[in-house]
Design an enzyme around this catalytic site. Structure first.
Site, PDB file in Angstrom:
ATOM      1  N   SER A  31       0.814  -1.223   0.000  1.00  0.00           N
ATOM      2  CA  SER A  31       0.000   0.000   0.000  1.00  0.00           C
ATOM      3  C   SER A  31       0.849   1.275   0.000  1.00  0.00           C
ATOM      4  O   SER A  31       2.029   1.266   0.341  1.00  0.00           O
ATOM      5  CB  SER A  31      -0.917   0.037   1.226  1.00  0.00           C
ATOM      6  OG  SER A  31      -1.677  -1.139   1.309  1.00  0.00           O
TER       7      SER A  31
HETATM    8  N1  SAH Z   1      -0.954  -4.934   3.771  1.00  0.00           N
HETATM    9  C1  SAH Z   1      -0.136  -5.281   2.633  1.00  0.00           C
HETATM   10  C2  SAH Z   1      -0.823  -4.931   1.313  1.00  0.00           C
HETATM   11  C3  SAH Z   1      -1.548  -6.082   0.869  1.00  0.00           C
HETATM   12  S1  SAH Z   1      -2.370  -6.084  -0.686  1.00  0.00           S
HETATM   13  C4  SAH Z   1       1.232  -4.689   2.723  1.00  0.00           C
HETATM   14  O1  SAH Z   1       1.508  -3.915   3.629  1.00  0.00           O
HETATM   15  O2  SAH Z   1       2.075  -5.045   1.887  1.00  0.00           O
HETATM   16  C5  SAH Z   1      -3.745  -7.043  -0.176  1.00  0.00           C
HETATM   17  C6  SAH Z   1      -3.441  -8.464   0.189  1.00  0.00           C
HETATM   18  O3  SAH Z   1      -4.669  -9.051   0.612  1.00  0.00           O
HETATM   19  C7  SAH Z   1      -2.958  -9.323  -0.969  1.00  0.00           C
HETATM   20  O4  SAH Z   1      -1.723  -9.887  -0.652  1.00  0.00           O
HETATM   21  C8  SAH Z   1      -4.043 -10.374  -1.137  1.00  0.00           C
HETATM   22  O5  SAH Z   1      -3.564 -11.645  -1.494  1.00  0.00           O
HETATM   23  C9  SAH Z   1      -4.658 -10.405   0.245  1.00  0.00           C
HETATM   24  N2  SAH Z   1      -6.021 -10.927   0.331  1.00  0.00           N
HETATM   25  C10 SAH Z   1      -7.065 -10.720  -0.504  1.00  0.00           C
HETATM   26  N3  SAH Z   1      -8.153 -11.364  -0.078  1.00  0.00           N
HETATM   27  C11 SAH Z   1      -7.799 -12.003   1.072  1.00  0.00           C
HETATM   28  C12 SAH Z   1      -8.493 -12.840   1.986  1.00  0.00           C
HETATM   29  N4  SAH Z   1      -9.767 -13.150   1.818  1.00  0.00           N
HETATM   30  N5  SAH Z   1      -7.809 -13.322   3.043  1.00  0.00           N
HETATM   31  C13 SAH Z   1      -6.494 -13.018   3.239  1.00  0.00           C
HETATM   32  N6  SAH Z   1      -5.794 -12.226   2.414  1.00  0.00           N
HETATM   33  C14 SAH Z   1      -6.434 -11.724   1.342  1.00  0.00           C
END
Ligand code: SAH
Length: 220
Positions: free
Chosen positions: A68
């Site tokens: 993000s």
């Molecule tokens: N917080 C992260 C950004 C993540 S992007 C950082 O600091 O880098 C969003 C993430 O959510 C992705 O890796 C995606 O695979 C995950 N995601 C999406 N749906 C999900 C779910 N139902 N359960 C767990 N993770 C999920």
């Protein structure tokens, strides 16, 4: 590096001022800003994007996912109102950057990720960097993490079409949840959900954001 980090913090501060009429926060808590200063984003970005590690924007982390934007990480962390005693759940570990920031302002961080490779690499990275109050789990976080509930704060870093009911259940009375809600791959609103001491919930839409989708079940 130090210079770039200082610049990034200044950008976050001015973004906070600029968006205060939407978010209600013209200045982020000093504990949150210290966490943003302490956690080095470069450690969470792959080598091909190192050049952009200190830019205030999202970056690809593989598997179609992104780390993000730092300002959004700071904003969401600030809005959670965490204390040294807080236990917080993150859905969407990704690179582990947001979890690392949370770990500097809360007591325990529980973070779940549904892409195995990302979950494993974030877990390894966080361990190597010495973040020892973060527990990672490879699972679909749509149903939260029942064994570790209830949480003082819940942060969802992927966009949902509605707020997952299990997450509302796993929030403590007096707790706060931040979640982007809206259409996948399009415009979403960052929602602040609060649960009062009687367990009643209240939601407030703060500002427009763009997140990768939250996957609801493993058929998707
Ligand atoms: N917080 C992260 C950004 C993540 S992007 C950082 O600091 O880098 C969003 C993430 O959510 C992705 O890796 C995606 O695979 C995950 N995601 C999406 N749906 C999900 C779910 N139902 N359960 C767990 N993770 C999920």
């Amino acid at each position: 590096m130090e210079n770039k980090q200082t610049k990034l913090l200044e950008t976050i501060k001015s973004e906070a001022k600029y968006t205060a009429s939407y978010t209600g926060r013209k200045k982020f808590n000093a504990r949150v800003m210290n966490a943003m200063a302490e956690v080095i984003r470069e450690n969470f970005v792959s080598s091909q994007y190192l050049h952009f590690a200190y830019d205030d924007g999202p970056l690809p982390i593989g598997y179609g996912q992104t780390i993000s934007q730092p300002y959004i990480v700071a904003l969401m962390t600030d809005l959670l109102d965490l204390t040294e005693e807080s236990s917080v759940l993150e859905v969407g570990t990704g690179s582990g950057y947001q979890a690392a920031v949370l770990s500097r302002v809360a007591k325990h961080v529980y973070t779940v990720e549904r892409i195995k490779e990302l979950s494993e690499s974030a877990s390894k990275r966080l361990k190597e960097l010495g973040y020892d109050n973060i527990e990672t789990r490879y699972c679909n976080g749509y149903t939260g993490w029942q064994e570790k509930a209830p949480f003082d704060g819940i942060i969802v870093t992927a966009a949902a079409s509605q707020i997952p009911p299990a997450l509302i259940e796993q929030l403590k009375p007096g707790g706060r949840m931040l979640i982007p809600v809206g259409l996948p791959h399009m415009y979403q609103e960052l929602i602040l959900l609060t649960k009062d001491d009687e367990g009643a919930t209240h939601t407030e839409s703060l500002l427009g954001v763009a997140f990768v989708p939250l996957i609801t079940d493993e058929e998707n």
